[in-house]
Design a protein around this motif. Structure first.
Motif, PDB file in Angstrom:
ATOM      1  N   THR A 294       1.509  -8.694   2.933  1.00  0.00           N
ATOM      2  CA  THR A 294       0.851  -9.338   1.799  1.00  0.00           C
ATOM      3  C   THR A 294       1.104  -8.511   0.533  1.00  0.00           C
ATOM      4  N   LYS A 295       0.768  -9.101  -0.603  1.00  0.00           N
ATOM      5  CA  LYS A 295       0.990  -8.438  -1.887  1.00  0.00           C
ATOM      6  C   LYS A 295      -0.335  -7.977  -2.496  1.00  0.00           C
ATOM      7  N   ASN A 296      -0.223  -7.171  -3.513  1.00  0.00           N
ATOM      8  CA  ASN A 296      -1.382  -6.626  -4.220  1.00  0.00           C
ATOM      9  C   ASN A 296      -1.968  -7.704  -5.132  1.00  0.00           C
ATOM     10  N   GLU A 297      -2.483  -8.769  -4.496  1.00  0.00           N
ATOM     11  CA  GLU A 297      -2.956  -9.929  -5.228  1.00  0.00           C
ATOM     12  C   GLU A 297      -4.327 -10.372  -4.728  1.00  0.00           C
ATOM     13  N   VAL A 298      -5.178 -10.765  -5.676  1.00  0.00           N
ATOM     14  CA  VAL A 298      -6.492 -11.322  -5.369  1.00  0.00           C
ATOM     15  C   VAL A 298      -6.550 -12.744  -5.923  1.00  0.00           C
ATOM     16  N   VAL A 299      -6.859 -13.694  -5.082  1.00  0.00           N
ATOM     17  CA  VAL A 299      -6.989 -15.098  -5.484  1.00  0.00           C
ATOM     18  C   VAL A 299      -8.480 -15.433  -5.601  1.00  0.00           C
TER      19      VAL A 299
ATOM     20  N   THR B 276      -0.257 -22.336  -2.797  1.00  0.00           N
ATOM     21  CA  THR B 276       0.904 -21.462  -2.953  1.00  0.00           C
ATOM     22  C   THR B 276       0.477 -20.018  -3.169  1.00  0.00           C
ATOM     23  N   SER B 277      -0.588 -19.822  -3.936  1.00  0.00           N
ATOM     24  CA  SER B 277      -1.043 -18.456  -4.221  1.00  0.00           C
ATOM     25  C   SER B 277      -1.518 -17.751  -2.952  1.00  0.00           C
ATOM     26  N   LEU B 278      -1.934 -18.523  -1.950  1.00  0.00           N
ATOM     27  CA  LEU B 278      -2.442 -17.931  -0.719  1.00  0.00           C
ATOM     28  C   LEU B 278      -1.343 -17.422   0.203  1.00  0.00           C
ATOM     29  N   VAL B 279      -0.097 -17.785  -0.054  1.00  0.00           N
ATOM     30  CA  VAL B 279       1.005 -17.367   0.826  1.00  0.00           C
ATOM     31  C   VAL B 279       1.123 -15.852   0.886  1.00  0.00           C
ATOM     32  N   ASP B 280       0.989 -15.171  -0.264  1.00  0.00           N
ATOM     33  CA  ASP B 280       1.205 -13.728  -0.335  1.00  0.00           C
ATOM     34  C   ASP B 280      -0.065 -12.920  -0.560  1.00  0.00           C
ATOM     35  N   ALA B 281      -1.180 -13.564  -0.882  1.00  0.00           N
ATOM     36  CA  ALA B 281      -2.387 -12.849  -1.311  1.00  0.00           C
ATOM     37  C   ALA B 281      -2.963 -11.970  -0.204  1.00  0.00           C
ATOM     38  N   SER B 282      -3.512 -10.830  -0.618  1.00  0.00           N
ATOM     39  CA  SER B 282      -4.229  -9.957   0.308  1.00  0.00           C
ATOM     40  C   SER B 282      -5.714 -10.282   0.365  1.00  0.00           C
ATOM     41  N   THR B 283      -6.266 -10.716  -0.777  1.00  0.00           N
ATOM     42  CA  THR B 283      -7.713 -10.907  -0.857  1.00  0.00           C
ATOM     43  C   THR B 283      -8.053 -12.254  -1.469  1.00  0.00           C
TER      44      THR B 283
ATOM     45  N   GLU C 193     -14.796  -1.882  -6.676  1.00  0.00           N
ATOM     46  CA  GLU C 193     -14.381  -0.583  -6.139  1.00  0.00           C
ATOM     47  C   GLU C 193     -13.962  -0.708  -4.676  1.00  0.00           C
ATOM     48  N   GLU C 194     -14.681  -1.539  -3.926  1.00  0.00           N
ATOM     49  CA  GLU C 194     -14.355  -1.722  -2.516  1.00  0.00           C
ATOM     50  C   GLU C 194     -13.009  -2.438  -2.361  1.00  0.00           C
ATOM     51  N   ILE C 195     -12.755  -3.441  -3.173  1.00  0.00           N
ATOM     52  CA  ILE C 195     -11.465  -4.148  -3.128  1.00  0.00           C
ATOM     53  C   ILE C 195     -10.329  -3.196  -3.478  1.00  0.00           C
ATOM     54  N   ILE C 196     -10.519  -2.422  -4.531  1.00  0.00           N
ATOM     55  CA  ILE C 196      -9.495  -1.455  -4.953  1.00  0.00           C
ATOM     56  C   ILE C 196      -9.227  -0.456  -3.826  1.00  0.00           C
ATOM     57  N   LYS C 197     -10.302   0.025  -3.208  1.00  0.00           N
ATOM     58  CA  LYS C 197     -10.174   0.980  -2.097  1.00  0.00           C
ATOM     59  C   LYS C 197      -9.386   0.364  -0.937  1.00  0.00           C
ATOM     60  N   LYS C 198      -9.744  -0.874  -0.575  1.00  0.00           N
ATOM     61  CA  LYS C 198      -9.064  -1.537   0.536  1.00  0.00           C
ATOM     62  C   LYS C 198      -7.580  -1.739   0.241  1.00  0.00           C
ATOM     63  N   HIS C 199      -7.252  -2.127  -0.986  1.00  0.00           N
ATOM     64  CA  HIS C 199      -5.850  -2.330  -1.358  1.00  0.00           C
ATOM     65  C   HIS C 199      -5.083  -1.011  -1.299  1.00  0.00           C
ATOM     66  N   LYS C 200      -5.717   0.067  -1.719  1.00  0.00           N
ATOM     67  CA  LYS C 200      -5.053   1.372  -1.656  1.00  0.00           C
ATOM     68  C   LYS C 200      -4.839   1.808  -0.213  1.00  0.00           C
ATOM     69  N   GLU C 201      -5.854   1.628   0.616  1.00  0.00           N
ATOM     70  CA  GLU C 201      -5.746   2.034   2.022  1.00  0.00           C
ATOM     71  C   GLU C 201      -4.653   1.263   2.755  1.00  0.00           C
ATOM     72  N   ASN C 202      -4.382   0.049   2.302  1.00  0.00           N
ATOM     73  CA  ASN C 202      -3.347  -0.779   2.942  1.00  0.00           C
ATOM     74  C   ASN C 202      -1.994  -0.666   2.248  1.00  0.00           C
ATOM     75  N   GLY C 203      -1.851   0.309   1.369  1.00  0.00           N
ATOM     76  CA  GLY C 203      -0.566   0.553   0.708  1.00  0.00           C
ATOM     77  C   GLY C 203      -0.161  -0.507  -0.289  1.00  0.00           C
ATOM     78  N   LEU C 204      -1.147  -1.256  -0.789  1.00  0.00           N
ATOM     79  CA  LEU C 204      -0.847  -2.318  -1.747  1.00  0.00           C
ATOM     80  C   LEU C 204      -0.882  -1.821  -3.183  1.00  0.00           C
ATOM     81  N   LEU C 205      -1.604  -0.744  -3.418  1.00  0.00           N
ATOM     82  CA  LEU C 205      -1.717  -0.155  -4.743  1.00  0.00           C
ATOM     83  C   LEU C 205      -1.079   1.225  -4.779  1.00  0.00           C
TER      84      LEU C 205
END
Length: 393
Positions: free
Chosen positions: A243-248, A291-298, A381-393
């Protein structure tokens, strides 16, 4: 639209629907679509691969008559009527033609179109059919997007006639891809709206195709690919677990409270390097949301409370997401209420197919206050943390 030559003895004889703007009464078609039917003339026999939507049968018949051919076989890859709906009409003109398909598709065609049993010849996975100097090999590709779907591979010309697999909804006069960026966007939207729920099946079908030398991909909707790697590489990305570093954020706001929360959250996420894609559910194109949901992480669904539950538009967004089964990693819910309700409970219950981690929702009473914005800060902050932990940020 007149028939168009793909290669010697191989024609696109289907129809272009410039004006159609909705498919199956649910899928918007901003670019129109095509119903691709293909004719293959061998030295001994001639095969028609699929027909067209019944509304366009006159165009198909005109194209066949101009080519002055006799049809020996009608290959039916898929029973849905935009492909099969004109079979009866074609049989009236070419009564000696036999329908070639698999056993599942045969039974569906009998049910949907009332075609008699004696008109069918059923084939098995991997079976071939000779047209003289051209050989058709049939490849079962189930669940792209119905259980009976199959493809045909023309061995001598290395063409894969893939039916809905690798399709796109674009009305174009040129049978081949001319604008790769436009085709990519349309194919991704088509994948999102139609194919994404069957991602695991597509992985298996892609595996079946990997060792076949394919020089052209001819789907049943949209342009033909002379460079198959364009669509193959795209599908490999879409069906992967990446997935990508994207929030829908699909949202609806009745009196401004929910919108205030949404925009506050978006501002924090964007400042921290996360791509945010908001969709106002009262005006957005549902196909763009898909379409936006194809790559979104959150995914964050934002809604006010109507009576005791989420706004109907938010319910639809949840239902759509649950049906499409995107590869989301995280989900949350934000919104507002007046006196109470079961918004979080009901939306969670509508997302049972989504195997994502639920981040604690934030539902505020009335217009957000200082303590509410602190809760949104914590969610961000929790979303940012999760994205970082998953190598998205």
């Amino acid at each position: 639209m007149a028939s168009r030559v793909l290669k010697s003895g191989i024609y696109s004889v289907g129809a272009i629907d410039w004006d159609r703007r909705i498919f199956d009464e649910i899928i918007p078609l901003p670019e129109g679509t095509t119903y691709n039917s293909y004719l293959i003339q061998g030295s001994e026999k001639t095969a028609l691969l699929d027909t067209v939507d019944p509304t366009k049968i006159e165009e198909l018949v005109t194209n066949l008559q101009e080519l002055n051919v006799n049809i020996d076989y009608i290959i039916s890859h898929h029973a849905e009527q935009d492909h099969s709906g004109s079979i009866q009409g074609i049989l009236e003109i070419y009564p000696d033609a036999d329908i070639i398909t698999n056993p599942k598709c045969k039974e569906m065609l009998k049910d949907l179109l009332l075609i008699p049993d004696e008109k069918f010849i059923t084939i098995e996975d991997g079976e071939t059919l000779s047209l003289g100097d051209k050989t058709l090999k049939f490849i079962y590709t189930p669940w792209v997007h119905w259980p009976e779907t199959m493809s045909t591979y023309l061995e001598e010309d290395k063409i894969l006639f893939s039916c809905d697999f690798f399709g796109s909804h674009i009305a174009e006069s040129n049978p081949f891809v001319t604008d790769e960026a436009l085709t990519y966007r349309a194919a991704k939207r088509y994948y999102a709206e139609i194919m994404m729920p069957f991602r695991m099946f597509i992985q298996k079908n892609m595996e079946k195709l990997k060792d076949i030398p394919i020089e052209i991909v001819a789907p049943s909707h949209g342009p033909v690919y002379k460079k198959p790697e364009l669509i193959f590489e795209a599908y490999k990305k879409w069906i992967s677990d990446e997935t990508k570093n994207e929030v829908v954020i699909p949202y609806v706001s009745m009196h401004g409270s929910t919108k205030e929360i949404v925009y506050y959250l978006m501002d924090i996420l964007v400042k921290n390097g996360i791509t945010v894609k908001p969709f106002n559910l009262t005006s957005s194109d549902v196909g763009e949301l898909a379409t936006s949901l194809v790559d979104a992480s959150t995914l964050i669904i934002a809604t006010p409370t109507v009576l005791t539950g989420p706004h109907p538009s938010a319910v639809y967004a949840a239902y759509l997401t649950n049906a499409l089964r995107p590869k989301l990693k995280f989900v949350s819910i934000i919104g507002s209420y007046g006196w109470g309700g079961r918004t979080v409970e009901l939306l969670k219950g509508a997302l049972t197919n989504i195997k994502a981690e639920i981040i604690d929702p934030v539902i505020v009473k009335g217009f957000p206050k200082e303590e509410d914005f602190k809760k949104i800060d914590a969610l961000a902050e929790e979303i940012i943390k999760k994205h970082k932990e998953n190598g998205l940020l």
